[in-house]
Write an enzyme that holds these catalytic residues in place. Sequence first.
Site, short mmCIF file in Angstrom:
data_model
loop_
_atom_site.label_atom_id
_atom_site.label_comp_id
_atom_site.label_asym_id
_atom_site.label_seq_id
_atom_site.Cartn_x
_atom_site.Cartn_y
_atom_site.Cartn_z
N ARG A 129 0.82 -1.21 0.00
CA ARG A 129 0.00 0.00 0.00
C ARG A 129 0.86 1.26 0.00
NH1 ARG A 129 -4.48 -0.87 4.52
NH2 ARG A 129 -5.27 1.05 3.59
N ASP A 327 -15.44 2.48 3.90
CA ASP A 327 -15.13 1.08 4.23
C ASP A 327 -16.34 0.16 4.06
OD1 ASP A 327 -12.44 1.41 4.83
OD2 ASP A 327 -12.86 1.99 6.90
N ARG A 403 -12.48 -6.97 5.06
CA ARG A 403 -13.83 -6.56 4.67
C ARG A 403 -14.32 -7.32 3.43
NH1 ARG A 403 -14.64 -2.83 8.43
NH2 ARG A 403 -12.95 -1.37 8.89
#
Length: 450
Positions: A129, A327, A403
Amino acid sequence: MSGHGTPIPMTSRKCGPLTGEAHVPGDKSISHRSLILGAMAVGETVITGLLEGEDVLDTAKAMRAFGAEVARDEDGTWHVHGVGVGGFAEPGNVIDCGNSGTGVRLIMGAMATSPITATFTGDASLNKRPMARVTDPLALFGTQAVGRAGGRLPMTIVGAADPVPVRYEVPVPSAQVKSAVLLAGLNAPGQTVVIEKEATRDHTERMLGGFGAAITTEVTDEGRVITLTGRPELKPQTIVVPRDPSSAAFPVCAALIVPGSDVLVPNIGLNPTRAGLFYTLQDMGADLTFENMREEGGEPVADLRAKFSPDLKGIEVPPERAASMIDEYPVLSVVAAFATGDTVMRGVKELRVKESDRIEAMAAGLRANGVEVEDGPDWWIVKGRGHGNVPGGATCVSHLDHRIAMSFMVLGMATEAPVSVDDGSPIATSFPIFEGLMGALGARIERGSQ
């Protein structure tokens, strides 16, 4: 479950009604900030309700490495004896932030204006990232950063010995970037100013004020202008962490798509910069109500009741709502699959640089399970099939993203055939009790593939 160990395949099967109370973990954003600001205060901060997922535990370890005393009682109460603003010691080893982009970026900000050096790393997902979005504004204080190509971890941060205050306009909506700059500004002289064109979650501002920092927010033609006066003495606090709306999203969304469901999720934080999903679901026709609305520790809180909603309609989600639910788009896309018509999501390019490319990950998995999805750089559209018409039957790739894994487990609760993920282990980073909590409501989640 371990987000860093052997892959754990998981399968979710069509289930009966989900009923009961879902006591989801404490808010992850507030948990990270409680530990970091507690470590920067003078005296003992006491925290109850802290999320004890791997992401937050990694932040607790990092605060110990920087010299704070961090301890946990048997009853789950945490105690942080802080070292004061500018009091961080140089860590004796590399700081491993696991899977947590929030943790690493906030900690980088907190140490960036102290004359110390620290090296950060993470798991395979975090090390992919980009960190330049944080290290670029930190450089304005005088901080140096040396990492891998593309501004990626492992990365060494050399704190500014003589920091200067900064005025910074956040180029894309990001609470992590804003928070990193504000935390760095704590140990810079004068006033540090952050300007954001679109509002993002404001837990950092609220909590800085609670710890005694001089901080103001005003809305001007430039946007939200946040002004922090540097070098305060932060006062220790007693913090009750509300339950995480991002975790609540999973039992809430599952209840909406599983026939006969009625689930109460108590004590959920409803900070307006975080609650966009719930208003979006109501716009789609969800039977979702807020009960016992109140305020705790400066944050709005309520109990959420979600019931099966067979007549959900696709909508165009207002793009200005994106920052308040960034999110939650993965699990929203699951609900959208069971709605009638198209659900259009725009202004969501941030999803491309989360733990995974969440648009690509969800689009691929939904397509594999019989749902049509269109997507572009900054948007995606889920073409809903209506209740009872989603085939399922596929194994989806989680890309080490908690997620994504949980969203596909919710999908499988209402598809005709089971839905699997290749690796559910990252769920432990944010929602370590997910399997047990959903099972107690009536879900059928098993370890292993189909």
